[in-house]
Design a protein around this motif. Structure first.
Motif, PDB file in Angstrom:
ATOM      1  N   LEU A   1       8.203 -13.521  33.672  1.00 21.96           N
ATOM      2  CA  LEU A   1       9.340 -14.415  33.405  1.00 21.96           C
ATOM      3  C   LEU A   1       9.856 -14.230  31.980  1.00 21.96           C
ATOM      4  CD1 LEU A   1      11.163 -16.749  34.328  1.00 21.96           C
ATOM      5  CD2 LEU A   1       9.402 -18.330  33.538  1.00 21.96           C
ATOM      6  N   VAL A   2       8.958 -14.122  31.008  1.00 22.79           N
ATOM      7  CA  VAL A   2       9.377 -13.971  29.616  1.00 22.79           C
ATOM      8  C   VAL A   2      10.109 -12.650  29.408  1.00 22.79           C
ATOM      9  CG1 VAL A   2       8.537 -13.708  27.260  1.00 22.79           C
ATOM     10  CG2 VAL A   2       7.575 -15.477  28.713  1.00 22.79           C
ATOM     11  N   CYS A   3       9.559 -11.567  29.932  1.00 19.88           N
ATOM     12  CA  CYS A   3      10.169 -10.245  29.722  1.00 19.88           C
ATOM     13  C   CYS A   3      11.515 -10.128  30.434  1.00 19.88           C
ATOM     14  CB  CYS A   3       9.215  -9.150  30.202  1.00 19.88           C
ATOM     15  SG  CYS A   3       7.712  -8.990  29.204  1.00 19.88           S
ATOM     16  N   LEU A   4      11.606 -10.632  31.662  1.00 18.35           N
ATOM     17  CA  LEU A   4      12.892 -10.603  32.361  1.00 18.35           C
ATOM     18  C   LEU A   4      13.913 -11.489  31.657  1.00 18.35           C
ATOM     19  CD1 LEU A   4      11.790 -10.692  36.118  1.00 18.35           C
ATOM     20  CD2 LEU A   4      12.582  -8.729  34.800  1.00 18.35           C
ATOM     21  N   GLY A   5      13.459 -12.606  31.113  1.00 15.69           N
ATOM     22  CA  GLY A   5      14.368 -13.460  30.357  1.00 15.69           C
ATOM     23  C   GLY A   5      14.896 -12.772  29.111  1.00 15.69           C
ATOM     24  N   ASP A   6      14.032 -11.996  28.430  1.00 15.85           N
ATOM     25  CA  ASP A   6      14.484 -11.248  27.257  1.00 15.85           C
ATOM     26  C   ASP A   6      15.586 -10.263  27.630  1.00 15.85           C
ATOM     27  OD1 ASP A   6      12.742 -12.533  25.567  1.00 15.85           O
ATOM     28  OD2 ASP A   6      11.187 -10.993  25.687  1.00 15.85           O
ATOM     29  N   MET A   7      15.375  -9.545  28.734  1.00 17.56           N
ATOM     30  CA  MET A   7      16.302  -8.473  29.080  1.00 17.56           C
ATOM     31  C   MET A   7      17.602  -8.983  29.694  1.00 17.56           C
ATOM     32  SD  MET A   7      13.878  -5.355  30.476  1.00 17.56           S
ATOM     33  CE  MET A   7      13.037  -6.342  31.724  1.00 17.56           C
ATOM     34  N   PHE A   8      17.517  -9.957  30.594  1.00 20.41           N
ATOM     35  CA  PHE A   8      18.687 -10.332  31.373  1.00 20.41           C
ATOM     36  C   PHE A   8      19.325 -11.653  30.940  1.00 20.41           C
ATOM     37  CE2 PHE A   8      16.084  -7.670  34.209  1.00 20.41           C
ATOM     38  CZ  PHE A   8      16.997  -6.647  34.425  1.00 20.41           C
ATOM     39  N   PHE A   9      18.560 -12.527  30.293  1.00 21.00           N
ATOM     40  CA  PHE A   9      19.135 -13.784  29.823  1.00 21.00           C
ATOM     41  C   PHE A   9      19.569 -13.666  28.352  1.00 21.00           C
ATOM     42  CE2 PHE A   9      18.753 -18.078  27.970  1.00 21.00           C
ATOM     43  CZ  PHE A   9      19.696 -18.738  28.745  1.00 21.00           C
ATOM     44  N   LEU A  10      18.659 -13.195  27.499  1.00 19.86           N
ATOM     45  CA  LEU A  10      19.005 -13.017  26.095  1.00 19.86           C
ATOM     46  C   LEU A  10      19.762 -11.720  25.836  1.00 19.86           C
ATOM     47  CD1 LEU A  10      15.672 -14.227  24.427  1.00 19.86           C
ATOM     48  CD2 LEU A  10      17.762 -15.530  24.832  1.00 19.86           C
ATOM     49  N   GLY A  11      19.583 -10.731  26.699  1.00 20.96           N
ATOM     50  CA  GLY A  11      20.314  -9.468  26.545  1.00 20.96           C
ATOM     51  C   GLY A  11      19.852  -8.632  25.372  1.00 20.96           C
ATOM     52  N   VAL A  12      18.545  -8.587  25.104  1.00 25.50           N
ATOM     53  CA  VAL A  12      18.049  -7.788  23.987  1.00 25.50           C
ATOM     54  C   VAL A  12      18.124  -6.307  24.327  1.00 25.50           C
ATOM     55  CG1 VAL A  12      16.510  -9.645  23.273  1.00 25.50           C
ATOM     56  CG2 VAL A  12      15.655  -7.859  24.799  1.00 25.50           C
ATOM     57  N   GLN A  13      18.087  -5.497  23.302  1.00 22.64           N
ATOM     58  CA  GLN A  13      18.081  -4.046  23.499  1.00 22.64           C
ATOM     59  C   GLN A  13      16.777  -3.627  24.161  1.00 22.64           C
ATOM     60  OE1 GLN A  13      18.222  -1.875  19.832  1.00 22.64           O
ATOM     61  NE2 GLN A  13      17.573   0.039  20.767  1.00 22.64           N
ATOM     62  N   CYS A  14      16.853  -2.762  25.147  1.00 24.34           N
ATOM     63  CA  CYS A  14      15.645  -2.274  25.830  1.00 24.34           C
ATOM     64  C   CYS A  14      15.953  -0.922  26.441  1.00 24.34           C
ATOM     65  CB  CYS A  14      15.176  -3.266  26.895  1.00 24.34           C
ATOM     66  SG  CYS A  14      13.572  -2.837  27.606  1.00 24.34           S
ATOM     67  N   GLU A  15      15.417   0.137  25.822  1.00 23.68           N
ATOM     68  CA  GLU A  15      15.658   1.500  26.304  1.00 23.68           C
ATOM     69  C   GLU A  15      14.820   1.836  27.528  1.00 23.68           C
ATOM     70  OE1 GLU A  15      17.987   3.374  25.080  1.00 23.68           O
ATOM     71  OE2 GLU A  15      18.517   1.957  23.478  1.00 23.68           O
ATOM     72  N   HIS A  16      13.647   1.212  27.645  1.00 27.73           N
ATOM     73  CA  HIS A  16      12.737   1.515  28.757  1.00 27.73           C
ATOM     74  C   HIS A  16      12.277   0.197  29.386  1.00 27.73           C
ATOM     75  CE1 HIS A  16      12.637   5.613  27.196  1.00 27.73           C
ATOM     76  NE2 HIS A  16      12.340   5.105  26.005  1.00 27.73           N
ATOM     77  N   PRO A  17      13.052  -0.349  30.305  1.00 30.41           N
ATOM     78  CA  PRO A  17      12.718  -1.671  30.880  1.00 30.41           C
ATOM     79  C   PRO A  17      11.354  -1.720  31.559  1.00 30.41           C
ATOM     80  CG  PRO A  17      14.975  -1.040  31.406  1.00 30.41           C
ATOM     81  CD  PRO A  17      14.333   0.160  30.803  1.00 30.41           C
ATOM     82  N   LEU A  18      10.989  -0.667  32.302  1.00 27.33           N
ATOM     83  CA  LEU A  18       9.694  -0.687  32.992  1.00 27.33           C
ATOM     84  C   LEU A  18       8.539  -0.712  31.995  1.00 27.33           C
ATOM     85  CD1 LEU A  18       8.065  -0.634  35.577  1.00 27.33           C
ATOM     86  CD2 LEU A  18       8.252   1.870  35.592  1.00 27.33           C
ATOM     87  N   GLN A  19       8.641   0.082  30.941  1.00 25.86           N
ATOM     88  CA  GLN A  19       7.592   0.065  29.924  1.00 25.86           C
ATOM     89  C   GLN A  19       7.535  -1.297  29.226  1.00 25.86           C
ATOM     90  OE1 GLN A  19       7.997   3.303  27.158  1.00 25.86           O
ATOM     91  NE2 GLN A  19       7.598   4.880  28.689  1.00 25.86           N
ATOM     92  N   PHE A  20       8.689  -1.910  29.041  1.00 28.22           N
ATOM     93  CA  PHE A  20       8.733  -3.238  28.440  1.00 28.22           C
ATOM     94  C   PHE A  20       7.981  -4.242  29.311  1.00 28.22           C
ATOM     95  CE2 PHE A  20      10.904  -7.307  27.551  1.00 28.22           C
ATOM     96  CZ  PHE A  20      10.756  -7.364  26.181  1.00 28.22           C
ATOM     97  N   LEU A  21       8.201  -4.184  30.618  1.00 24.24           N
ATOM     98  CA  LEU A  21       7.488  -5.074  31.529  1.00 24.24           C
ATOM     99  C   LEU A  21       5.993  -4.783  31.537  1.00 24.24           C
ATOM    100  CD1 LEU A  21       9.887  -5.265  34.607  1.00 24.24           C
ATOM    101  CD2 LEU A  21       9.139  -7.177  33.195  1.00 24.24           C
TER     102      LEU A  21
END
Length: 318
Positions: A175-195
């Motif tokens: 929930l936290v990581c998806l919120g960072d990427m899709f709600f806050l819209g932070v930069q993320c070059e590798h979403p899977l690695q971020f998760l």
């Protein structure tokens, strides 16, 4: 006195040389006139003096903004806090009722008030010389290992109960990581690695905090909070580790946050070589001391906790 005179003479020669150079500048002989320099465009002179050297920067792994740069620290911090809240809201021990259901013994464990020597030895207790066989007390209700004589071992209770905490921690991390990427819209070059970093942090943090709590009770929760404070100050998430006091520079390699923050930075902006996987591997190594405490060192601690709780209950205050 002779050495002092020699030094003074050398200094006098330097001053004479400086005097001649200044005289030449003022007179305009051999060097540019000061009036020529001062008549130049003032903006050009100001630019030259403020930045005498021009640096061309090429960002290999640029970060879009300050919010994205701070995301790894606050994401890892929230996962740790979530793990502490889990042990504060849910019991880490398995109830005797659930143990009885799992073992097929009905609604409650047939504990009784006494046990024989054989059961006492299995439960980790011994009878002193001349002690009667029917006065040995059984382990405290709800305590880990009190159903060992029925076939339910402490390590089974440990892993079985942690399965709930691990699943909840994974949900929190996702929930936290998806919120960072899709709600806050932070930069993320590798979403899977971020998760993957969020999932690993959730598992490692929850396992360590769960183990501390199941081993030391409320003291374990306090240790988790102390570790939180130390890692907020010494993780290098807000300031580089090299700028921290020597104490934090020494202990930072033994803390979990720096490796989680480094791995998350690599997933967001890009990694140099195997930087991402090295940080992930170092973070995963903290599973080993957690399992060592939970499966091996916890046995004597459980008996100590039982003794402390029995004495607290005997006071009729707690």
């Amino acid at each position: 006195m002779g050495d002092a005179a020699t030094t003074l003479n050398a200094s006098a020669e330097k001053l004479d040389s400086l005097n001649k150079q200044l005289t030449a500048v003022v007179g305009g002989s051999g060097m540019p006139d000061l009036s020529q320099i001062t008549s130049t465009d003032p903006d050009s002179i100001a630019t030259l003096l403020s930045a005498p050297v021009s640096v061309n920067r090429i960002a290999l792994y640029p970060v879009a903004n300050y919010g994205s740069a701070m995301t790894p620290f606050y994401t890892v911090l929230s996962i740790w806090v979530g793990a502490i809240i889990l042990v504060a809201m849910m019991k880490v021990s398995v109830s005797d009722r659930e143990k009885a259901k799992v073992l097929g013994l009905g609604e409650t464990l047939p504990m009784g008030e006494t046990m024989g020597v054989k059961d006492a030895v299995i439960a980790g207790r011994t009878a002193g010389p001349g002690a009667m066989l029917d006065v040995l007390r059984k382990p405290r209700p709800e305590s880990p290992g009190n159903a060992r004589r029925f076939g339910l071992h402490p390590y089974q209770e440990y892993f079985g109960r942690y399965a709930i905490f691990g699943a909840m921690a994974l949900l929190q991390g996702t929930l936290v990581c998806l919120g960072d990427m899709f709600f806050l819209g932070v930069q993320c070059e590798h979403p899977l690695q971020f998760l993957m970093v969020g999932w690993l942090c959730a598992l490692v943090f929850s396992l360590l905090i769960y183990t501390l709590t199941v081993s030391f009770g409320d003291i374990g929760k306090a240790i988790a909070v102390v570790l939180l404070v130390m890692q907020v100050a010494g993780s290098g998430g807000t300031f580089p580790i090299e700028t921290l006091p020597p104490f934090f520079q020494t202990i930072c390699k033994w803390l979990l946050f720096p490796y989680g923050v480094d791995a998350m930075h690599s997933a967001m902006a890009g990694s140099f070589g195997n930087e991402y996987w090295v940080s992930m591997g170092k973070l995963a190594l903290f599973i080993l001391p957690a399992l060592l405490l939970g499966l091996v060192l916890r046995k004597p601690v459980m008996r100590l906790n039982d003794w402390i709780i029995r004495n607290l209950e005997s006071t009729k205050v707690m």
